[in-house]
Write a protein that holds these residues in place. Structure first.
Motif, PDB file in Angstrom:
ATOM      1  N   ASP A   1       0.860  -1.188   0.000  1.00  0.00           N
ATOM      2  CA  ASP A   1       0.000   0.000   0.000  1.00  0.00           C
ATOM      3  C   ASP A   1       0.895   1.236   0.000  1.00  0.00           C
ATOM      4  O   ASP A   1       1.408   1.656   1.032  1.00  0.00           O
ATOM      5  CB  ASP A   1      -0.887  -0.023   1.242  1.00  0.00           C
ATOM      6  CG  ASP A   1      -1.846   1.156   1.307  1.00  0.00           C
ATOM      7  OD1 ASP A   1      -1.637   2.163   0.595  1.00  0.00           O
ATOM      8  OD2 ASP A   1      -2.806   1.085   2.096  1.00  0.00           O
ATOM      9  N   MET A   2       1.098   1.818  -1.177  1.00  0.00           N
ATOM     10  CA  MET A   2       2.088   2.881  -1.305  1.00  0.00           C
ATOM     11  C   MET A   2       1.656   4.176  -0.633  1.00  0.00           C
ATOM     12  O   MET A   2       2.503   4.970  -0.217  1.00  0.00           O
ATOM     13  CB  MET A   2       2.411   3.132  -2.778  1.00  0.00           C
ATOM     14  CG  MET A   2       3.307   2.063  -3.392  1.00  0.00           C
ATOM     15  SD  MET A   2       4.833   1.772  -2.428  1.00  0.00           S
ATOM     16  CE  MET A   2       5.576   3.400  -2.460  1.00  0.00           C
ATOM     17  N   ASP A   3       0.373   4.426  -0.507  1.00  0.00           N
ATOM     18  CA  ASP A   3      -0.063   5.612   0.233  1.00  0.00           C
ATOM     19  C   ASP A   3       0.422   5.529   1.682  1.00  0.00           C
ATOM     20  O   ASP A   3       0.929   6.505   2.241  1.00  0.00           O
ATOM     21  CB  ASP A   3      -1.587   5.740   0.193  1.00  0.00           C
ATOM     22  CG  ASP A   3      -2.114   6.106  -1.184  1.00  0.00           C
ATOM     23  OD1 ASP A   3      -1.311   6.596  -2.016  1.00  0.00           O
ATOM     24  OD2 ASP A   3      -3.313   5.892  -1.430  1.00  0.00           O
TER      25      ASP A   3
ATOM     26  N   MET B   1      10.146   8.051  -3.846  1.00  0.00           N
ATOM     27  CA  MET B   1       9.465   8.632  -2.685  1.00  0.00           C
ATOM     28  C   MET B   1      10.444   9.378  -1.778  1.00  0.00           C
ATOM     29  O   MET B   1      11.627   9.045  -1.682  1.00  0.00           O
ATOM     30  CB  MET B   1       8.740   7.537  -1.895  1.00  0.00           C
ATOM     31  CG  MET B   1       9.635   6.489  -1.293  1.00  0.00           C
ATOM     32  SD  MET B   1       8.657   5.158  -0.532  1.00  0.00           S
ATOM     33  CE  MET B   1       9.977   4.100   0.076  1.00  0.00           C
ATOM     34  N   LYS B   2       9.916  10.395  -1.126  1.00  0.00           N
ATOM     35  CA  LYS B   2      10.699  11.183  -0.179  1.00  0.00           C
ATOM     36  C   LYS B   2      10.796  10.430   1.143  1.00  0.00           C
ATOM     37  O   LYS B   2       9.789   9.948   1.658  1.00  0.00           O
ATOM     38  CB  LYS B   2      10.050  12.552   0.048  1.00  0.00           C
ATOM     39  CG  LYS B   2       9.876  13.377  -1.225  1.00  0.00           C
ATOM     40  CD  LYS B   2      11.224  13.702  -1.872  1.00  0.00           C
ATOM     41  CE  LYS B   2      11.028  14.576  -3.117  1.00  0.00           C
ATOM     42  NZ  LYS B   2      12.318  14.840  -3.812  1.00  0.00           N
ATOM     43  N   THR B   3      11.990  10.331   1.663  1.00  0.00           N
ATOM     44  CA  THR B   3      12.186   9.639   2.942  1.00  0.00           C
ATOM     45  C   THR B   3      12.861  10.584   3.925  1.00  0.00           C
ATOM     46  O   THR B   3      13.786  11.322   3.566  1.00  0.00           O
ATOM     47  CB  THR B   3      13.056   8.385   2.774  1.00  0.00           C
ATOM     48  OG1 THR B   3      14.350   8.752   2.311  1.00  0.00           O
ATOM     49  CG2 THR B   3      12.423   7.421   1.779  1.00  0.00           C
ATOM     50  N   ALA B   4      12.405  10.546   5.166  1.00  0.00           N
ATOM     51  CA  ALA B   4      13.019  11.391   6.198  1.00  0.00           C
ATOM     52  C   ALA B   4      14.435  10.923   6.522  1.00  0.00           C
ATOM     53  O   ALA B   4      15.275  11.726   6.931  1.00  0.00           O
ATOM     54  CB  ALA B   4      12.152  11.371   7.459  1.00  0.00           C
TER      55      ALA B   4
ATOM     56  N   LEU C   1       4.496   7.040   5.859  1.00  0.00           N
ATOM     57  CA  LEU C   1       5.343   6.615   6.974  1.00  0.00           C
ATOM     58  C   LEU C   1       6.799   7.048   6.786  1.00  0.00           C
ATOM     59  O   LEU C   1       7.411   7.608   7.698  1.00  0.00           O
ATOM     60  CB  LEU C   1       5.263   5.088   7.122  1.00  0.00           C
ATOM     61  CG  LEU C   1       3.968   4.534   7.703  1.00  0.00           C
ATOM     62  CD1 LEU C   1       3.845   3.041   7.411  1.00  0.00           C
ATOM     63  CD2 LEU C   1       3.910   4.778   9.216  1.00  0.00           C
ATOM     64  N   VAL C   2       7.368   6.779   5.618  1.00  0.00           N
ATOM     65  CA  VAL C   2       8.803   7.053   5.443  1.00  0.00           C
ATOM     66  C   VAL C   2       9.097   8.542   5.357  1.00  0.00           C
ATOM     67  O   VAL C   2      10.205   8.985   5.691  1.00  0.00           O
ATOM     68  CB  VAL C   2       9.371   6.325   4.201  1.00  0.00           C
ATOM     69  CG1 VAL C   2       9.229   4.821   4.349  1.00  0.00           C
ATOM     70  CG2 VAL C   2       8.726   6.807   2.907  1.00  0.00           C
ATOM     71  N   ALA C   3       8.118   9.327   4.929  1.00  0.00           N
ATOM     72  CA  ALA C   3       8.328  10.769   4.853  1.00  0.00           C
ATOM     73  C   ALA C   3       8.319  11.425   6.224  1.00  0.00           C
ATOM     74  O   ALA C   3       8.936  12.480   6.427  1.00  0.00           O
ATOM     75  CB  ALA C   3       7.255  11.408   3.970  1.00  0.00           C
TER      76      ALA C   3
END
Length: 456
Positions: free
Chosen positions: A192-194, A234-237, A199-201
């Motif tokens: 589930d990419m949403d 995707m953007k990751t923190a 979460l990772v952002a």
């Protein structure tokens, strides 16, 4: 309900004896059990209980627990036992000696296209890609990655995204090192990419994510191209976030269709995240499971990082085994031709499982299952709260299944719903017997649950 009473009459008249396998095609179709009233459900339950007892009284010993190649599959590569023969040289390399830490260039060149990378960024290991994944986690924990400010072990916490249902051994690695596991649902197109992106952002302590992108364990899901691109960009923190890309079933097709997926290595580079993907694979379900060749691949920086850490552990891998694999593939038409022969053995077993589930469980409303086009597993979903009971009933009747909950972190399926079916190892006749028994166990557990609901 006439069909069920007719079936009972046949049991009583001994038309169906207790010492031969069930014939699902001879049994009448079932109604949707979830819509039955208490009296009808009770009658159905009694019929199913008798069927279960008949199966259990045969005292069989059947096993559907692990996705192991069968002996017939292993026999396909018995030529390995006589290779490489007296000629142990490979491109000027004496394979009997130390050295060539990265692995034989010729075999790296042959395997690299399967995993979508260039040979110079491939590192070969021994038989299990799981050991390479384990080491990648250990190196990251102790040393940090090339993009880490400090070793992961010095972080306040480390978390991984875990698509569920998923692979129990991935979860075991996390548990071993105290890595928090954050489950996200597996959809038909992959995770589930949403949920993943959100979460990772937001959380810099999420350092990794487990992915089985093709014919995933246990659902057989193939990640869509859109899903793979979203993972790549995707953007990751966390600047040092890593995809643990376990492409274990890259060539393990169950149909004539050879499904291809988007290239994660290329997409990560295109979107400015060249170090994001750690790619893993092996020949363990291509040649000998216990004597294959594993593979790690990634960006140039990541490959250099892995090789440096690996050099502290070994002076060189088993190059004799690498050479015999190279010669086996060269003399047998390559990997694709070999996997076609695997498919001839595997596909009928999967077809038997799916056919039996459809005939025995279809229309009952108490189970659904995946129909994979590749890989080694079928995911069976039963009524909430019934998976452990199904596994227990199956064991008591002589059929070993993977423990319920193994598809989730720490062995805890909150719905108690998912069961992994692994039909690869037994002979076809044993698969037929075992899955018929499993189907009856599903019906018995379901009717027990539904009767409890009526009583409540």
């Amino acid at each position: 309900m006439l069909g069920f009473f007719e079936f009972s009459a046949k049991i009583r008249s001994r038309e169906f004896t207790l010492n031969r396998p069930y014939r699902p095609e001879l049994q009448p179709p079932m109604s949707n059990l979830t819509t039955l009233g208490a009296n009808d459900l009770r009658a159905v339950h009694e019929d199913i209980r008798r069927r279960y007892q008949a199966f259990a009284e045969r005292k069989l010993k059947l096993n559907l627990t692990r996705g192991k190649p069968s002996s017939k599959q292993l026999d396909l590569c018995n030529e390995l036992l006589s290779l490489p023969g007296a000629d142990y040289m490979a491109g000027g390399v004496d394979t009997r000696n130390y050295g060539e830490l990265q692995g034989l260039p010729e075999l790296r060149a042959q395997l690299a296209p399967i995993f979508g990378v260039s040979p110079d960024r491939v590192i070969l290991g021994d038989n299990a890609s799981l050991s390479l994944m384990h080491d990648a986690v250990v190196y990251s924990m102790l040393k940090g990655t090339v993009d880490s400010d400090k070793p992961w072990s010095r972080e306040s916490r480390v978390a991984f995204i875990c698509p569920v249902p998923g692979y129990d051994r991935h979860f075991s690695i996390c548990a071993q090192f105290g890595i928090e596991m954050i489950p996200v649902p597996m959809l038909e197109t992959g995770p589930d990419m949403d949920a993943v992106e959100r979460l990772v952002a937001a959380d810099p302590q999420i350092k990794g994510m487990w992915c089985v992108p093709k014919y995933s364990n246990p659902c057989g899901t193939v990640y869509s191209n859109e899903t793979i691109e979203r993972l790549a960009k995707m953007k990751t923190a966390a600047r040092d976030f890593r995809l643990f890309w376990d492409n274990a079933y890259a060539v393990h097709h169950l149909t004539a269709e050879r499904i291809e997926i988007a290239n994660i290595d290329e997409l990560c580079a295109r979107h400015g995240n060249p170090n994001r993907a750690f790619i893993f694979g092996s020949t363990s379900k291509i040649t000998f499971a216990g004597a294959g060749v594993a593979l790690f691949a990634s960006s140039k920086d990541n490959s250099a990082w892995y090789l440096k850490n690996m050099s502290m552990r070994t002076i060189g891998g088993d190059k004799v085994n690498q050479l015999r694999h190279l010669r086996l593939f060269n003399s047998n038409g390559g990997v694709a031709a070999l996997m076609d022969r695997h498919r001839e053995i595997l596909a009928p077993k999967f077809e038997q499982v799916l056919e039996t589930f459809e005939k025995v469980l279809g229309g009952t409303g108490v189970a659904q299952w995946t129909r994979p086009k590749g890989g080694y597993f079928i995911s069976l979903e039963v009524l909430d709260g019934c998976a452990k009971r199904v596994v227990q009933l199956a064991k008591e009747a002589g059929v070993e299944l993977t423990p319920a909950g193994a598809t989730h972190p720490l062995g805890k399926d909150p719905q108690d719903r998912f069961i992994r079916i692994a039909p690869s190892f037994p002979e076809l006749a044993e698969v037929t017997e075992a899955v018929q028994g499993v189907a009856v166990c599903v019906l018995l557990a379901a009717t027990e649950k539904l009767l409890q609901s009526h009583a409540g």
